[in-house]
Write an enzyme that holds these catalytic residues in place. Structure first.
Site, PDB file in Angstrom:
ATOM      1  N   VAL A  73       0.808  -1.210   0.000  1.00 24.11           N
ATOM      2  CA  VAL A  73       0.000   0.000   0.000  1.00 24.11           C
ATOM      3  C   VAL A  73       0.848   1.270   0.000  1.00 24.11           C
ATOM      4  O   VAL A  73       0.483   2.256  -0.634  1.00 24.11           O
ATOM      5  CB  VAL A  73      -0.955  -0.008   1.217  1.00 24.11           C
ATOM      6  CG1 VAL A  73      -1.737   1.287   1.310  1.00 24.11           C
ATOM      7  CG2 VAL A  73      -1.905  -1.182   1.119  1.00 24.11           C
ATOM      8  N   ILE A  76       1.812   2.144  -3.493  1.00 25.96           N
ATOM      9  CA  ILE A  76       0.625   2.610  -4.224  1.00 25.96           C
ATOM     10  C   ILE A  76       0.344   4.071  -3.849  1.00 25.96           C
ATOM     11  O   ILE A  76       0.065   4.896  -4.714  1.00 25.96           O
ATOM     12  CB  ILE A  76      -0.594   1.713  -3.937  1.00 25.96           C
ATOM     13  CG1 ILE A  76      -0.360   0.327  -4.534  1.00 25.96           C
ATOM     14  CG2 ILE A  76      -1.873   2.336  -4.480  1.00 25.96           C
ATOM     15  CD1 ILE A  76      -1.351  -0.715  -4.082  1.00 25.96           C
ATOM     16  N   HIS A  77       0.446   4.379  -2.569  1.00 26.05           N
ATOM     17  CA  HIS A  77       0.239   5.755  -2.117  1.00 26.05           C
ATOM     18  C   HIS A  77       1.288   6.686  -2.721  1.00 26.05           C
ATOM     19  O   HIS A  77       0.956   7.780  -3.200  1.00 26.05           O
ATOM     20  CB  HIS A  77       0.281   5.821  -0.593  1.00 26.05           C
ATOM     21  CG  HIS A  77       0.156   7.208  -0.047  1.00 26.05           C
ATOM     22  ND1 HIS A  77      -0.959   7.994  -0.238  1.00 26.05           N
ATOM     23  CD2 HIS A  77       1.030   7.960   0.671  1.00 26.05           C
ATOM     24  CE1 HIS A  77      -0.777   9.166   0.345  1.00 26.05           C
ATOM     25  NE2 HIS A  77       0.421   9.168   0.889  1.00 26.05           N
ATOM     26  N   ALA A  78       2.548   6.270  -2.736  1.00 27.78           N
ATOM     27  CA  ALA A  78       3.615   7.091  -3.303  1.00 27.78           C
ATOM     28  C   ALA A  78       3.365   7.359  -4.781  1.00 27.78           C
ATOM     29  O   ALA A  78       3.509   8.490  -5.260  1.00 27.78           O
ATOM     30  CB  ALA A  78       4.972   6.413  -3.103  1.00 27.78           C
ATOM     31  N   GLN A  81       0.539   9.831  -5.218  1.00 28.19           N
ATOM     32  CA  GLN A  81       0.995  11.196  -4.962  1.00 28.19           C
ATOM     33  C   GLN A  81       1.794  11.733  -6.156  1.00 28.19           C
ATOM     34  O   GLN A  81       1.675  12.901  -6.516  1.00 28.19           O
ATOM     35  CB  GLN A  81       1.851  11.248  -3.691  1.00 28.19           C
ATOM     36  CG  GLN A  81       1.090  10.909  -2.434  1.00 28.19           C
ATOM     37  CD  GLN A  81      -0.064  11.865  -2.203  1.00 28.19           C
ATOM     38  OE1 GLN A  81       0.137  13.060  -2.109  1.00 28.19           O
ATOM     39  NE2 GLN A  81      -1.261  11.340  -2.120  1.00 28.19           N
TER      40      GLN A  81
END
Length: 103
Positions: A73, A76-78, A81
């Site tokens: 996760v 995926i967040h990076a 962004q």
């Protein structure tokens, strides 16, 4: 998740988050008619974005070579962004052009 991967993800998030903040700030400056300052902030944001992009590319290369564990996760967040910052740059440049035409 390995510590190296975690640090790489946070590196991406930090740089592209700063870039996105610069792009949003540029829109606000353009709204005030401060076009040169807005363009300077876009340029500063671009430098941050490039740093985040390079960190992402390095991480992908290591992952392709089997040097990193499961990203999960945080990666995926990076990446989210990263894409968000890129979109904000495009929007910011369009707003600056629009505010120039209005003034």
């Amino acid at each position: 998740m390995s510590e190296e991967l975690e640090l790489a993800c946070f590196n991406i998030i930090t740089h592209v988050g700063t870039a996105r903040s610069n792009y949003i700030g540029a829109i606000q400056l353009a709204k005030e008619g401060k076009f040169q300052e807005a363009e300077d902030l876009i340029a500063a944001g671009e430098k941050e974005f490039v740093e985040g992009h390079h960190a992402h590319a390095d991480m992908l290369t290591k992952e392709a070579n089997g040097e990193l564990g499961n990203a999960g996760v945080l990666l995926i967040h990076a990446e989210d962004q990263l894409m968000s910052a890129e979109a904000f740059k495009i929007i910011a440049e369009e707003f600056i052009d629009l505010y120039k035409k209005i003034s």
